[in-house]
Design a protein around this motif. Sequence first.
Motif, PDB file in Angstrom:
ATOM      1  N   MET A  19       0.945  -1.165  -0.030  1.00 49.48           N
ATOM      2  CA  MET A  19      -0.055  -0.055   0.153  1.00 49.48           C
ATOM      3  C   MET A  19       0.742   1.279   0.175  1.00 49.48           C
ATOM      4  N   ILE A  20       0.628   2.113  -0.828  1.00 54.94           N
ATOM      5  CA  ILE A  20       1.247   3.423  -1.072  1.00 54.94           C
ATOM      6  C   ILE A  20       0.595   4.462  -0.440  1.00 54.94           C
ATOM      7  N   ILE A  21       1.041   5.088   0.610  1.00 58.51           N
ATOM      8  CA  ILE A  21       0.459   6.284   1.172  1.00 58.51           C
ATOM      9  C   ILE A  21       1.248   7.601   0.985  1.00 58.51           C
ATOM     10  N   LEU A  22       0.799   8.806   0.657  1.00 60.42           N
ATOM     11  CA  LEU A  22       1.325   9.976   0.479  1.00 60.42           C
ATOM     12  C   LEU A  22       0.836  10.781   1.714  1.00 60.42           C
ATOM     13  N   GLY A  23       1.607  11.275   2.457  1.00 57.91           N
ATOM     14  CA  GLY A  23       1.082  12.289   3.611  1.00 57.91           C
ATOM     15  C   GLY A  23       1.498  13.668   3.118  1.00 57.91           C
ATOM     16  N   ILE A  24       0.655  14.607   3.278  1.00 57.00           N
ATOM     17  CA  ILE A  24       0.974  16.057   2.869  1.00 57.00           C
ATOM     18  C   ILE A  24       0.867  16.967   4.296  1.00 57.00           C
ATOM     19  N   GLY A  25       1.570  17.695   4.460  1.00 56.44           N
ATOM     20  CA  GLY A  25       1.325  18.644   5.621  1.00 56.44           C
ATOM     21  C   GLY A  25       1.852  20.193   5.288  1.00 56.44           C
ATOM     22  N   GLY A  26       1.757  20.924   6.454  1.00 64.78           N
ATOM     23  CA  GLY A  26       2.124  22.199   6.159  1.00 64.78           C
ATOM     24  C   GLY A  26       2.183  22.891   5.259  1.00 64.78           C
ATOM     25  N   ILE A  27       0.829  22.933   4.513  1.00 62.02           N
ATOM     26  CA  ILE A  27       0.719  23.777   3.424  1.00 62.02           C
ATOM     27  C   ILE A  27       0.472  25.316   3.460  1.00 62.02           C
ATOM     28  N   LEU A  28       0.151  25.583   4.584  1.00 60.65           N
ATOM     29  CA  LEU A  28       0.145  27.058   4.817  1.00 60.65           C
ATOM     30  C   LEU A  28       1.756  27.568   5.195  1.00 60.65           C
ATOM     31  N   LYS A  29       2.385  26.762   5.719  1.00 57.56           N
ATOM     32  CA  LYS A  29       3.882  27.212   6.145  1.00 57.56           C
ATOM     33  C   LYS A  29       4.764  25.582   6.277  1.00 57.56           C
ATOM     34  N   ASP A  30       5.683  25.757   5.805  1.00 56.20           N
ATOM     35  CA  ASP A  30       6.690  24.553   5.704  1.00 56.20           C
ATOM     36  C   ASP A  30       6.019  23.448   5.047  1.00 56.20           C
ATOM     37  N   ALA A  31       5.641  23.374   3.997  1.00 58.81           N
ATOM     38  CA  ALA A  31       4.866  22.318   3.137  1.00 58.81           C
ATOM     39  C   ALA A  31       5.937  21.245   2.921  1.00 58.81           C
ATOM     40  N   ALA A  32       5.213  20.196   3.069  1.00 62.19           N
ATOM     41  CA  ALA A  32       6.120  18.784   3.318  1.00 62.19           C
ATOM     42  C   ALA A  32       5.361  17.659   2.824  1.00 62.19           C
ATOM     43  N   CYS A  33       6.006  16.520   2.410  1.00 64.12           N
ATOM     44  CA  CYS A  33       5.405  15.539   2.038  1.00 64.12           C
ATOM     45  C   CYS A  33       6.106  14.210   2.426  1.00 64.12           C
ATOM     46  N   ALA A  34       5.406  13.039   2.573  1.00 66.66           N
ATOM     47  CA  ALA A  34       5.753  11.870   3.189  1.00 66.66           C
ATOM     48  C   ALA A  34       5.478  10.766   2.371  1.00 66.66           C
ATOM     49  N   VAL A  35       6.242   9.577   2.213  1.00 61.91           N
ATOM     50  CA  VAL A  35       5.669   8.513   1.601  1.00 61.91           C
ATOM     51  C   VAL A  35       5.779   7.238   2.437  1.00 61.91           C
ATOM     52  N   LEU A  36       4.570   6.321   2.718  1.00 63.31           N
ATOM     53  CA  LEU A  36       4.640   5.179   3.371  1.00 63.31           C
ATOM     54  C   LEU A  36       4.558   4.182   2.358  1.00 63.31           C
ATOM     55  N   VAL A  37       5.261   2.826   2.465  1.00 62.08           N
ATOM     56  CA  VAL A  37       5.151   1.860   1.567  1.00 62.08           C
ATOM     57  C   VAL A  37       5.002   0.656   2.500  1.00 62.08           C
ATOM     58  N   ASP A  38       3.717   0.128   2.682  1.00 59.26           N
ATOM     59  CA  ASP A  38       3.348  -1.018   3.691  1.00 59.26           C
ATOM     60  C   ASP A  38       3.675  -0.377   5.226  1.00 59.26           C
ATOM     61  N   GLY A  39       3.542   0.704   5.093  1.00 59.66           N
ATOM     62  CA  GLY A  39       3.461   1.264   6.694  1.00 59.66           C
ATOM     63  C   GLY A  39       5.071   2.038   7.140  1.00 59.66           C
ATOM     64  N   GLU A  40       5.735   1.587   6.253  1.00 56.57           N
ATOM     65  CA  GLU A  40       7.085   2.017   6.383  1.00 56.57           C
ATOM     66  C   GLU A  40       7.478   3.597   5.716  1.00 56.57           C
ATOM     67  N   LEU A  41       7.921   4.331   6.511  1.00 51.90           N
ATOM     68  CA  LEU A  41       8.295   5.538   6.182  1.00 51.90           C
ATOM     69  C   LEU A  41       9.680   5.344   5.251  1.00 51.90           C
ATOM     70  N   VAL A  42       9.465   5.512   3.957  1.00 54.70           N
ATOM     71  CA  VAL A  42      10.812   5.442   3.021  1.00 54.70           C
ATOM     72  C   VAL A  42      11.089   6.744   2.303  1.00 54.70           C
TER      73      VAL A  42
END
Length: 525
Positions: free
Chosen positions: A1-24
């Motif tokens: 399962m591929i999950i893309l997390g997105i945060g900090g849109i108003l300030k310090d925008a960033a993204c993170a990708v989990l593959v089968d629950g592991e932060l890669v």
Amino acid sequence: MIILGIGGILKDAACAVLVDGELVAAIEEPKVAPHGPQGGLPIHAAMMALQLAGVEPGDVQTVALARPFAETNGRHHLHVELRELFPSARIVTVEHHQAHASSAYFASPFEYASVLTLDRSGDFRCGSRWRAAGNQIHLEKEISYPDSLGDLYSRVTHLLGFQPGADEHKVQWLSTAGSPDLAALFRSILVQEGIGLRVDRSWFDNDRMNGGGFSARFYMALGLEDGAEIPADMKPRIAAGLQSAIERLVIEMAGEGENLCLAGGLALNALLVAALERSGHWKNVFVQPAAGNSGTAIGAAYHAWHVVHGRDQRAPMTTLSLGPSFTSEEIKKVIENCKLGFRYLLTTDEVLEAAITQLAADKIVAWMQGRMEFGPRALGQRSILASPLNPYSTENLNVFIKHREPFRKFAASVPVELASEYFDVGRNARFLATVGRVRDAHRKTFESAVLGDGLVRVHTVDPQENPLFHKLLLSWGRKTGLPVLYNTSFNLFGDPLVCTPRDAVRSFYSSGIDALVVGNFLLEK
């Protein structure tokens, strides 16, 4: 399962990708697109993170979006944009402090914990306390804006002549130079209510736009005329009073137990983390090291995996080296395009020897190796290094390279297995998220890095996480008898950490840094 997390849109925008629950992969947009506009999706960071994960946008099954996001765009606008970018993905939104809490607990090694999140504001909230176990997190208490510790810290930042929303870390380090005799004043402003908080607004003047908006009552308590400029010798006392009051209040709010997790902008305060570690109220304390707005991208992704999809499999955070790296061919192309002279180092031993030779000659060395760190701190991948044996190293770093205040000291990087010989420090030193104390036998050696009362920023280096930097420290120790190097972030003039070889070369030639070791290449001035 591929999950893309997105945060900090108003300030310090960033993204993170989990593959089968592991932060890669995890990347902040300002590091890869430093001149881009704020307030939008971190497109450049997302595409790069997916590339690092080895997946295509069409492979993403869930996009988890941490609030808040620009209401002028509206949720509908963002959903349309996300649907175009990730056509197969389910889109979920995560409340701001829920994302903070998830980023702390699910990144921790704990099976259960209390979780405390504190920041200036986010979705009209500025704090929350959670109970976490397994793959679930339950809200126990929340604090609403404007009863905000982060807001008070930003007001004092402004009062002391710094930039609110950016320079709060300066107030933290300034506090180590002052007496906390004004702590009682700040405790009068901060009224504790159980595990909650109320801020006494009579200490503020809503019509005053400068100096943090403090009222005549506050200036009177300082013995100053209303609106007077703060004397230079009083600034460390104000900073120390604020820091002391907040430390005591947060310790009381946190309570006691076995495992405590922290996140939110206030958790970037390393002195606060150290105070919690040493309070004796908790057996274990874990702070999510990228605790600010950018870290909500990680939290949103973890929330989707564990809460939305109900997955039990845990994969705690083991590294912040989650950004891009560059091949020798890519580095060489940049150097040659810039028409620069260089020396190519064939082996790892040659790379280490080149850096050590420079450091032993009291040179300042920029060190760019491997994957870029996520978060605001350099952990041996994008670092500027100096020898503690050089009595002028911290002065040179501050005055000629970083151009910053002398009360801001540099971290001491040390192999984790040797750290206790030189420092007394907690486990969060792995991510530079706490401070330690210098052992009495080594006070003289590290006096230029001491913040006050023997405090020093310590970075413990694990050989599994960063083997090359660990080898550098051991090699340096064999040569000098001291396996410790001063370490500060490889960036200039308030810019983010350097990301690419071009960023590194530009910063190297725009500063007083003596040598650059980037991959297998050595550049000297």
